[in-house]
Write an enzyme that holds these catalytic residues in place. Structure first.
Site, PDB file in Angstrom:
ATOM      1  N   PRO A   1       0.789  -1.193   0.000  1.00  0.00           N
ATOM      2  CA  PRO A   1       0.000   0.000   0.000  1.00  0.00           C
ATOM      3  C   PRO A   1       0.827   1.251   0.000  1.00  0.00           C
ATOM      4  O   PRO A   1       1.450   1.602   0.988  1.00  0.00           O
ATOM      5  CB  PRO A   1      -0.816  -0.104   1.257  1.00  0.00           C
ATOM      6  N   GLU A   2       0.794   1.901  -1.129  1.00  0.00           N
ATOM      7  CA  GLU A   2       1.315   3.251  -1.223  1.00  0.00           C
ATOM      8  C   GLU A   2       0.097   4.171  -1.269  1.00  0.00           C
ATOM      9  O   GLU A   2      -1.025   3.709  -1.115  1.00  0.00           O
ATOM     10  CB  GLU A   2       2.197   3.373  -2.477  1.00  0.00           C
TER      11      GLU A   2
ATOM     12  N   LYS B   1       0.252   7.212   3.996  1.00  0.00           N
ATOM     13  CA  LYS B   1      -0.192   5.836   3.777  1.00  0.00           C
ATOM     14  C   LYS B   1      -1.015   5.322   4.946  1.00  0.00           C
ATOM     15  O   LYS B   1      -1.189   4.118   5.109  1.00  0.00           O
ATOM     16  CB  LYS B   1       1.026   4.927   3.545  1.00  0.00           C
TER      17      LYS B   1
ATOM     18  N   ARG C   1       2.263 -10.591   6.919  1.00  0.00           N
ATOM     19  CA  ARG C   1       3.589 -10.419   7.531  1.00  0.00           C
ATOM     20  C   ARG C   1       3.576  -9.720   8.890  1.00  0.00           C
ATOM     21  O   ARG C   1       4.642  -9.562   9.493  1.00  0.00           O
ATOM     22  CB  ARG C   1       4.504  -9.672   6.549  1.00  0.00           C
TER      23      ARG C   1
ATOM     24  N   ARG D   1      16.772  -1.071  -2.094  1.00  0.00           N
ATOM     25  CA  ARG D   1      15.461  -1.500  -2.588  1.00  0.00           C
ATOM     26  C   ARG D   1      15.603  -1.944  -4.031  1.00  0.00           C
ATOM     27  O   ARG D   1      16.354  -1.345  -4.806  1.00  0.00           O
ATOM     28  CB  ARG D   1      14.450  -0.337  -2.558  1.00  0.00           C
TER      29      ARG D   1
END
Length: 289
Positions: free
Chosen positions: A2-3, A58, A125, A278
Site C-alpha cells: 500500500p502506497e 499511507k 507479515r 530497494r
DNA sequence: CACTTGACCTGTCCGC
DNA sequence: TGCGGACAGGTCAAGT
C-alpha cells in the site's frame, strides 16, 4: 502493498461501505497488530458509530462517534476488507477478487457491526497495525508530526516539491523520494514509475537534480499517482480494496517489475538494480547517470 | 543532523 | 523432494 493510491482506494471504498455502521464487537488474534488494552476497546469502540474515513500519507483514519480514531497502517501486506452479511465469496465471486473466505489465517483483527457485517484486517507479515487514539491526538503521533506534504493536493506546487528535498541533499533521489518526511505517500512502485517518467536515474544524488528535473518529477508523481487511483491501485501479490478486489494499475506500469521487457519509450531492455537497498527498475537508456 | 543498515514477520521462489 | 538463501508494497531503531 500500500502506497498512497492503494490506501486512497481503500479509503474511498470504506467511506462508501462503513459510515453509519455501529460496532458491536472487536476481536484480535495478535497483540502487535492491535495493541490497545481491552478495556479501551470496550469503552471507546463497542457501540461506537463510524462517522468518517480519512487518509494521511499511507495511513488510514477511521473516526468514531466516541471521539476516538482507529489509525491503521497496512505496511507491506495489510488488507482491510468489508464483508456484508449477505456476501458469499467462493463460487461465483468476481475473478478480480483475491479473497475467498474470511476470516482466514492472515486475519489479525475483526470488527463486527450491528446487522451482521464485518471489517477484516488481514496481514500476512504482521508489519501493519491498528491503534485506537483520541481523535484530537492523532496529529500528535510521531509519524504525523514529521510526515511531509500530500503531493496530490491542488495547492501543492512544484517549487514546494523541490524545496522539500533540500533536507536530503547528499543522498540518492530514490532514497529521498521514498522518505516520508520529504513527500507523503510515495513507495517503491510509484518511485520507480515517476523516475522513469521524468527520465532521472534513481542513483543520482539529490544535489545534482536540476530545477527543471524536479518540476518534471513533480508532474510525474502527480500524473502517475492520480492515474493509479483511477485504476484502483496496484496489486503485486496481496493488495485488495475494501471489497476484496485487486487493483488495475500494474497493466499501466512502465518499469516496475518489467525487467527483461522493452522500454515503451525507446525499446531498450528494462533492468532491475538495487538502489537505497530497494529493488529498483529502470530503463538504462532513458535514465542515465 | 544526515545517512545507511538491520530488524520486524511470513511466504514463495530459485538454485543446488 | 528438501534445504538454504534471497526477496517482497514500509517504517523504525540503531549505528556511523
Amino acid at each position: 502493498m500500500p502506497e498512497l493510491p492503494e490506501v486512497e482506494t481503500v479509503k474511498r471504498g470504506l467511506h462508501k461501505l462503513i459510515i453509519g455502521h455501529k460496532i458491536s464487537a472487536v476481536s484480535n488474534d495478535n497483540p502487535k497488530s492491535f495493541p490497545n488494552a481491552l478495556n479501551d476497546v470496550a469503552q471507546f469502540m463497542v457501540n461506537a458509530n463510524i462517522i468518517d474515513v480519512r487518509r494521511r500519507a499511507k495511513v488510514l483514519l477511521i473516526d468514531l462517534s466516541t471521539k476516538y480514531t482507529l489509525v491503521i497502517h497496512l505496511k507491506m501486506t495489510g488488507q482491510l476488507v468489508f464483508v456484508n452479511k449477505l456476501d458469499r465469496f467462493g463460487a461465483g465471486h468476481p475473478s478480480s477478487s483475491l479473497i475467498n473466505e474470511l476470516p482466514d489465517k492472515s486475519t489479525r483483527v475483526i470488527i463486527d457491526f450491528k446487522g451482521g457485517s464485518h471489517l477484516y484486517f488481514n496481514d500476512q507479515r504482521k508489519f501493519g497495525w491498528v491503534r485506537l487514539i483520541p481523535t484530537l491526538e492523532v496529529s500528535n503521533m510521531s509519524f504525523m508530526m514529521k510526515v511531509g506534504p500530500e503531493p496530490l493536493e491542488a495547492d501543492f506546487t512544484a517549487s514546494e516539491f523541490a524545496n522539500r528535498f533540500k533536507r536530503r541533499a547528499r543522498t540518492t533521489i530514490k532514497a529521498a523520494i521514498l522518505d516520508q518526511t520529504v513527500i507523503a505517500g510515495v513507495g517503491n512502485i510509484y518511485a520507480d514509475e515517476s523516475l522513469w517518467g521524468a527520465k532521472i536515474h534513481p542513483s543520482r544524488l539529490v544535489n545534482t537534480i536540476t530545477k527543471s528535473e524536479f518540476t518534471e518529477l513533480y508532474k510525474q508523481v502527480r500524473l502517475i499517482m492520480n492515474l493509479a487511483i483511477e485504476k484502483g491501485g496496484s496489486t503485486i501479490i496481496d493488495y485488495v480494496n475494501a471489497e476484496g478486489k485487486k487493483g488495475g494499475y500494474m497493466s499501466f506500469a512502465r518499469v516496475f517489475r518489467r525487467e527483461g521487457l522493452a522500454c515503451s519509450r525507446c525499446g531498450n531492455e528494462i533492468i532491475k538494480i538495487k538502489v537505497a537497498s530497494r529493488g529498483t527498475h529502470i530503463c538504462p537508456y532513458c535514465q542515465q547517470l
